[in-house]
Design an enzyme around this catalytic site. Structure first.
Site, PDB file in Angstrom:
ATOM      1  NE  ARG A 102       0.417   1.459   4.417  1.00 51.00           N
ATOM      2  CZ  ARG A 102       1.277   2.163   5.144  1.00 51.00           C
ATOM      3  NH1 ARG A 102       1.900   3.343   4.384  1.00 51.00           N
ATOM      4  NH2 ARG A 102       1.555   2.152   6.429  1.00 51.00           N
ATOM      5  CD  GLU A 149      -1.983   6.718  10.125  1.00 53.46           C
ATOM      6  OE1 GLU A 149      -2.229   5.815  10.647  1.00 53.46           O
ATOM      7  OE2 GLU A 149      -0.704   7.102   9.916  1.00 53.46           O
ATOM      8  NE  ARG A 180      -1.959   5.025   4.608  1.00 53.11           N
ATOM      9  CZ  ARG A 180      -1.854   4.657   5.618  1.00 53.11           C
ATOM     10  NH1 ARG A 180      -2.205   3.351   6.194  1.00 53.11           N
ATOM     11  NH2 ARG A 180      -1.016   5.573   6.802  1.00 53.11           N
ATOM     12  CB  CYS A 208       1.948   8.773  10.794  1.00 61.37           C
ATOM     13  SG  CYS A 208       3.160   7.975  11.826  1.00 61.37           S
ATOM     14  CB  THR A 237       6.119   5.824  10.403  1.00 65.76           C
ATOM     15  OG1 THR A 237       4.835   5.967  10.319  1.00 65.76           O
ATOM     16  CG2 THR A 237       6.346   6.244  12.135  1.00 65.76           C
ATOM     17  NE  ARG A 248       1.981  -2.145   6.902  1.00 67.46           N
ATOM     18  CZ  ARG A 248       1.641  -3.307   7.310  1.00 67.46           C
ATOM     19  NH1 ARG A 248       2.556  -4.052   7.820  1.00 67.46           N
ATOM     20  NH2 ARG A 248       0.413  -3.744   7.211  1.00 67.46           N
ATOM     21  NE  ARG A 272       2.585  -2.405  10.946  1.00 67.62           N
ATOM     22  CZ  ARG A 272       2.186  -1.129  10.495  1.00 67.62           C
ATOM     23  NH1 ARG A 272       1.215  -1.511   9.878  1.00 67.62           N
ATOM     24  NH2 ARG A 272       2.764  -0.104  10.204  1.00 67.62           N
ATOM     25  CD  GLU A 276       0.500   0.950  13.208  1.00 71.93           C
ATOM     26  OE1 GLU A 276      -0.496   1.451  12.862  1.00 71.93           O
ATOM     27  OE2 GLU A 276       1.615   1.396  13.418  1.00 71.93           O
TER      28      GLU A 276
END
Ligand code: ADP
Ligand code: ARG
Length: 346
Positions: free
Chosen positions: A116, A215, A219, A261, A263, A270, A299, A304
Site C-alpha cells: 500500500r 489516516e 491509501r 504520520c 513514519t 508498506r 506486525r 498494526e
C-alpha cells in the site's frame, strides 16, 4: 484546534519518540506556533500524550507542520528513517527494476502479499486538521476519479456511512477494510465526524482497493493470495499513475509524498506478506535479528497493534523515506527470503 502553555505530563518510563524528543526547550520554542490551518504543537502531540504506549506519538496537520515544528519532527524522522534534514528523497516506480521472483512458489509459507501507499491531496490540510466540508470534497473528488478506472482496476465505491455492520465486519476480518475507533487516530483528530466522508473503493476481485479518508486521504492498495510480489507491485504502480493523472498529490522534494504520520513520509509504502513461520516464532531473538538486519517490521495478522495467530506474521519494510519504492519492496523481499531459509533450517 487547541493550545497549551503547560509542558505535558509524560511519565519517566515513556518510550515513545515524542517523549524522547519533546524537551522543555523544544516545547518552549514551539508552543505558540500555529500553521495557516490553525494546527498547533498541542494538536501535533495529542495522540502521544493521550497514548503513552505510542511508538512515535506525533501527527502533522498539514505539509507546513513539518517545517514549523521541525525541531520536533526532524529528529523523529531521522531516527525512524535514518534520513537527515539535508537529505533528498528519491523515487522509482518502475516495476522492471524490481528483482523479486516468487520466494515461495509452492505456497508453503507465504499466505498473501499486500503493498500500500499513502497519499494526500495537494493544497488540502491533512486529516488531523481537515474540516468536515474539505473531507467530504476529498471523498467526492477521489471517488469520482476512481469510478473512471477501467480494466482490472474498474470497481465500485462503498461509503462507510450506511454500510451494514455485517458487511464492514466481514471486510475487516478479510483484511480489506480499516477498523473503526483506533485510539491513536482518535486522539490525533483523525476520527472526527466518523463515519462521514470515509469509504472503500475496490475492484471485483479485491486485488485493487483504495481507502478514503482514514489516516491518510488515500491509501492505495494492491493485494492477492500467494507470493507473487512483482505482480502486486506492478498493479499498484499502474494504479498510482492512473490516479495521479486526476488527483494531484501532496509532495515535496525533501520529504516525498506527504502523510499525516512521519513514519509514512517519502514513498508512503508498506509492502508486506502474511507468512507462516511457526518454528522461528519459538525463537523470537533469532527472528528479530533477521528482521532488524533487513529493516523489517513484524506486525500481527489483524494489522498494526494486533497479535500474531498460529505462527503467522505480517512482515513489512520499515524504511519509507530516502529509499525508492523499488528498494522498499526489495528490503521486504530480501528479508522474506532470509526468513524462509532460516525456517527451513529449523
Ligand atoms: P496499513 O498497512 O495500512 O499501515 P494495517 O497494518 O492496520 O495498516 O493493515 C491493514 C489491513 O491490511 C489489516 O487488516 C491487515 O491484516 C491487512 N494486511 C496487511 N498485510 C497483509 C497481507 N500481506 N496480506 C493480507 N492482508 C494484509
Ligand atoms: N501513532 C502510533 C504510535 O505512535 C502509530 C505510529 C505508526 N503507525 C501509523 N499507523 N502511523 O504508535
Amino acid at each position: 484546534m487547541s493550545q497549551t502553555n503547560e509542558f505535558p505530563n509524560l511519565p519517566a518510563d515513556c518510550k515513545s519518540m515524542l517523549c524522547k524528543y519533546l524537551t522543555k526547550e523544544v516545547f518552549e520554542a514551539l508552543k505558540d506556533k500555529k500553521t495557516s490551518n490553525g494546527f498547533t504543537l498541542a494538536d501535533a502531540i495529542n495522540s502521544g500524550v493521550k497514548n503513552i504506549d505510542s511508538g512515535i506519538g506525533v501527527y502533522a496537520g498539514d505539509v507546513e507542520s513539518y517545517d514549523l515544528f521541525a525541531p520536533l519532527f526532524d529528529p523523529i524522522i531521522k531516527e525512524y528513517h535514518g534520513f537527515s534534514a539535508t537529505d533528498k528523497h528519491v523515487s522509482n516506480l518502475n516495476p522492471d527494476d524490481l528483482i523479486a521472483p516468487n520466494p515461495d512458489p509452492d505456497g508453503k509459507y507465504i499466505i498473501s502479499t499486500r503493498i500500500r501507499v499513502g497519499r494526500n491531496v495537494d493544497n488540502m490540510p491533512l486529516g488531523p486538521a481537515i474540516t468536515k466540508e474539505q473531507r467530504n470534497k476529498v471523498e467526492k473528488d477521489v471517488s469520482e476519479a476512481l469510478m473512471a478506472m477501467t480494466g482490472e482496476l474498474a470497481g465500485s465505491y462503498y461509503p462507510l456511512n450506511g454500510m451494514s455492520e455485517e458487511v464492514s465486519a466481514k471486510l475487516i476480518a478479510d483484511h480489506f477494510l480499516f477498523k473503526a475507533g483506533d485510539r491513536f487516530l482518535e486522539a490525533a483528530g483523525l476520527n472526527r465526524d466518523w463515519p462521514e466522508g470515509r469509504g472503500i473503493y475496490h475492484n471485483d476481485d479485491k486485488t485493487f482497493l483504495v481507502w478514503i479518508n482514514e489516516e491518510d486521504q488515500l491509501r492505495i492498495i494492491s493485494m492477492q493470495m500467494g507470493g507473487d510480489i512483482k505482480e502486486v507491485f506492478s498493479r499498484l504502480m499502474t494504479a498510482i499513475k492512473e490516479i495521479e493523472k486526476k488527483v494531484p498529490f501532496s509532495f515535496t522534494d525533501h520529504l516525498g509524498y506527504i502523510t499525516s504520520c512521519p513514519t509514512n513520509l517519502g514513498t508512503a509504502m508498506r509492502a508486506s506478506v502474511h507468512i507462516a513461520l511457526p518454528k522461528l516464532a519459538e525463537d523470537m531473538e533469532t527472528f528479530k535479528a533477521i528482521t532488524d538486519k533487513y529493516h523489517l517490521q513484524i506486525r500481527g495478522i489483524h494489522g498494526e497493534h494486533s497479535e500474531s495467530e498460529g505462527g503467522v506474521y505480517d512482515i513489512s519494510n520499515r524504511r519509507r523515506l530516502g529509499v525508492t519504492e523499488v528498494q522498499c519492496v526489495q528490503d521486504m523481499y530480501d528479508g522474506v527470503v532470509a526468513l524462509i531459509k532460516k525456517e527451513q533450517s529449523l
